[in-house]
Write a protein that holds these residues in place. Structure first.
Motif, mmCIF file in Angstrom:
data_model
loop_
_atom_site.group_PDB
_atom_site.id
_atom_site.type_symbol
_atom_site.label_atom_id
_atom_site.label_comp_id
_atom_site.label_asym_id
_atom_site.label_seq_id
_atom_site.Cartn_x
_atom_site.Cartn_y
_atom_site.Cartn_z
ATOM 1 N N LEU A 170 2.476 5.210 -11.693
ATOM 2 C CA LEU A 170 1.188 5.890 -11.840
ATOM 3 C C LEU A 170 1.276 7.346 -11.372
ATOM 4 O O LEU A 170 0.732 8.248 -12.013
ATOM 5 C CB LEU A 170 0.098 5.169 -11.054
ATOM 6 C CG LEU A 170 -0.315 3.796 -11.553
ATOM 7 C CD1 LEU A 170 -1.423 3.228 -10.676
ATOM 8 C CD2 LEU A 170 -0.756 3.838 -12.998
ATOM 9 N N SER A 171 1.965 7.571 -10.251
ATOM 10 C CA SER A 171 2.125 8.934 -9.725
ATOM 11 C C SER A 171 2.893 9.811 -10.710
ATOM 12 O O SER A 171 2.537 10.976 -10.918
ATOM 13 C CB SER A 171 2.862 8.909 -8.385
ATOM 14 O OG SER A 171 2.106 8.186 -7.438
ATOM 15 N N ASP A 172 3.928 9.251 -11.324
ATOM 16 C CA ASP A 172 4.713 10.004 -12.317
ATOM 17 C C ASP A 172 3.853 10.355 -13.528
ATOM 18 O O ASP A 172 3.913 11.477 -14.034
ATOM 19 C CB ASP A 172 5.944 9.204 -12.769
ATOM 20 C CG ASP A 172 6.990 9.066 -11.674
ATOM 21 O OD1 ASP A 172 6.888 9.768 -10.640
ATOM 22 O OD2 ASP A 172 7.921 8.240 -11.848
ATOM 23 N N GLU A 173 3.047 9.388 -13.994
ATOM 24 C CA GLU A 173 2.188 9.655 -15.147
ATOM 25 C C GLU A 173 1.171 10.748 -14.812
ATOM 26 O O GLU A 173 0.945 11.665 -15.609
ATOM 27 C CB GLU A 173 1.460 8.381 -15.588
ATOM 28 C CG GLU A 173 0.573 8.619 -16.807
ATOM 29 C CD GLU A 173 -0.234 7.414 -17.257
ATOM 30 O OE1 GLU A 173 -1.134 7.604 -18.098
ATOM 31 O OE2 GLU A 173 0.016 6.291 -16.766
ATOM 32 N N LEU A 174 0.574 10.675 -13.615
ATOM 33 C CA LEU A 174 -0.404 11.679 -13.192
ATOM 34 C C LEU A 174 0.240 13.060 -13.131
ATOM 35 O O LEU A 174 -0.326 14.049 -13.611
ATOM 36 C CB LEU A 174 -1.004 11.298 -11.843
ATOM 37 C CG LEU A 174 -2.068 12.242 -11.281
ATOM 38 C CD1 LEU A 174 -3.259 12.356 -12.227
ATOM 39 C CD2 LEU A 174 -2.535 11.757 -9.910
ATOM 40 N N GLY B 272 -6.203 9.205 -10.660
ATOM 41 C CA GLY B 272 -6.508 9.698 -9.316
ATOM 42 C C GLY B 272 -7.300 8.676 -8.529
ATOM 43 O O GLY B 272 -7.040 8.452 -7.340
ATOM 44 N N ASP B 273 -8.252 8.014 -9.194
ATOM 45 C CA ASP B 273 -9.065 6.992 -8.534
ATOM 46 C C ASP B 273 -8.203 5.812 -8.098
ATOM 47 O O ASP B 273 -8.269 5.366 -6.953
ATOM 48 C CB ASP B 273 -10.181 6.519 -9.476
ATOM 49 C CG ASP B 273 -10.956 5.359 -8.883
ATOM 50 O OD1 ASP B 273 -11.501 5.512 -7.767
ATOM 51 O OD2 ASP B 273 -11.003 4.288 -9.519
ATOM 52 N N VAL B 274 -7.383 5.292 -9.008
ATOM 53 C CA VAL B 274 -6.543 4.131 -8.687
ATOM 54 C C VAL B 274 -5.555 4.474 -7.575
ATOM 55 O O VAL B 274 -5.389 3.714 -6.619
ATOM 56 C CB VAL B 274 -5.804 3.611 -9.944
ATOM 57 C CG1 VAL B 274 -4.800 2.527 -9.574
ATOM 58 C CG2 VAL B 274 -6.802 3.069 -10.964
ATOM 59 N N ILE B 275 -4.928 5.635 -7.678
ATOM 60 C CA ILE B 275 -3.949 6.049 -6.668
ATOM 61 C C ILE B 275 -4.611 6.220 -5.303
ATOM 62 O O ILE B 275 -4.047 5.851 -4.277
ATOM 63 C CB ILE B 275 -3.211 7.332 -7.121
ATOM 64 C CG1 ILE B 275 -2.249 6.987 -8.271
ATOM 65 C CG2 ILE B 275 -2.473 7.987 -5.965
ATOM 66 C CD1 ILE B 275 -1.643 8.192 -8.972
ATOM 67 N N SER B 276 -5.842 6.734 -5.286
ATOM 68 C CA SER B 276 -6.532 6.932 -4.001
ATOM 69 C C SER B 276 -6.854 5.595 -3.329
ATOM 70 O O SER B 276 -7.016 5.533 -2.120
ATOM 71 C CB SER B 276 -7.811 7.742 -4.198
ATOM 72 O OG SER B 276 -8.821 6.960 -4.810
ATOM 73 N N ARG B 277 -6.962 4.523 -4.134
ATOM 74 C CA ARG B 277 -7.273 3.204 -3.581
ATOM 75 C C ARG B 277 -6.028 2.325 -3.455
ATOM 76 O O ARG B 277 -6.121 1.169 -3.049
ATOM 77 C CB ARG B 277 -8.306 2.497 -4.465
ATOM 78 C CG ARG B 277 -9.654 3.192 -4.480
ATOM 79 C CD ARG B 277 -10.690 2.465 -5.321
ATOM 80 N NE ARG B 277 -10.375 2.494 -6.754
ATOM 81 C CZ ARG B 277 -10.045 1.415 -7.476
ATOM 82 N NH1 ARG B 277 -9.995 0.237 -6.940
ATOM 83 N NH2 ARG B 277 -9.785 1.534 -8.766
ATOM 84 N N ALA B 278 -4.865 2.870 -3.799
ATOM 85 C CA ALA B 278 -3.634 2.081 -3.817
ATOM 86 C C ALA B 278 -3.280 1.550 -2.434
ATOM 87 O O ALA B 278 -3.398 2.248 -1.431
ATOM 88 C CB ALA B 278 -2.485 2.920 -4.352
ATOM 89 N N GLN B 279 -2.874 0.311 -2.426
ATOM 90 C CA GLN B 279 -2.358 -0.318 -1.221
ATOM 91 C C GLN B 279 -0.999 -0.883 -1.614
ATOM 92 O O GLN B 279 -0.915 -1.864 -2.364
ATOM 93 C CB GLN B 279 -3.296 -1.438 -0.759
ATOM 94 C CG GLN B 279 -2.803 -2.162 0.467
ATOM 95 C CD GLN B 279 -3.783 -3.256 0.894
ATOM 96 O OE1 GLN B 279 -4.691 -3.633 0.170
ATOM 97 N NE2 GLN B 279 -3.576 -3.759 2.083
ATOM 98 N N ILE B 280 0.055 -0.229 -1.154
ATOM 99 C CA ILE B 280 1.399 -0.639 -1.544
ATOM 100 C C ILE B 280 1.783 -1.900 -0.769
ATOM 101 O O ILE B 280 1.694 -1.939 0.454
ATOM 102 C CB ILE B 280 2.421 0.489 -1.327
ATOM 103 C CG1 ILE B 280 2.035 1.684 -2.203
ATOM 104 C CG2 ILE B 280 3.828 0.013 -1.635
ATOM 105 C CD1 ILE B 280 2.850 2.919 -1.992
ATOM 106 N N VAL B 281 2.180 -2.905 -1.533
ATOM 107 C CA VAL B 281 2.541 -4.192 -0.953
ATOM 108 C C VAL B 281 3.992 -4.484 -1.334
ATOM 109 O O VAL B 281 4.374 -4.333 -2.497
ATOM 110 C CB VAL B 281 1.628 -5.320 -1.504
ATOM 111 C CG1 VAL B 281 2.037 -6.676 -0.939
ATOM 112 C CG2 VAL B 281 0.166 -5.022 -1.191
#
Length: 165
Positions: free
Chosen positions: A15-19, A67-76
């Protein structure tokens, strides 16, 4: 309260790469297209201009979504979780009790799901009903296509393969 969006490190990176590509490559390119199209004169009947503006709007919307999804991301890291019961990152082997067919699914983040590859979102109807189950459990899964009866044959962790090369 914002709802956290669990995902693996892979999903977060994707997602970060796409953004990053949208902001630093696609958006500047479409802005150049708009400037070039403006040079053709009358904007009301300028199809290149309207197409570029539509593309710009799509890119802007996608940047906001990411941006919304990344801001709420919780890496598991699923390898650090217990998999005696079905949880995020578990690979589950099910037996469809009506057809005796075995199916295997791995529970991943919403942005990582790919049902054709057996990767289902933790938010999907089936995953929600599998969470917390263990080997030997039977369940009547209420799915969009109807109810299916499954037996959980195996719950395990195995490295998740997101893309087939």
């Amino acid at each position: 309260m914002e709802q956290k969006e669990p995902m693996t490190k892979y999903g977060f990176q994707r997602l970060s790469d796409e953004l990053n590509t949208l902001k630093n490559v696609d958006l500047p390119a479409v802005n150049v297209e708009i400037d070039r199209a403006k040079e053709y004169g009358d904007l009301k009947e300028n199809s290149e201009y309207h197409a570029a503006r539509e593309k710009q709007a799509f890119i802007g919307t996608r940047i906001a979504e990411l941006g919304d999804v990344i801001s709420r991301a919780q890496i598991v890291d699923p390898s650090e979780l217990e998999h005696a019961r079905v949880s995020f990152g578990s690979t589950v082997v099910l037996c469809d009790l009506a057809t005796d067919e075995e199916v295997t699914y791995t529970i991943v983040g919403g942005c990582e799901s790919n049902p054709e590859q057996g990767l289902i979102s933790f938010n999907s109807p089936l995953a929600k009903q599998l969470l917390g189950r263990e080997e030997g459990d039977e369940l009547n899964a209420k799915l969009p296509g109807g109810t299916k009866n499954f037996e959980v044959l195996e719950v395990k962790y195995q490295e998740i393969v997101f893309e087939s090369h």
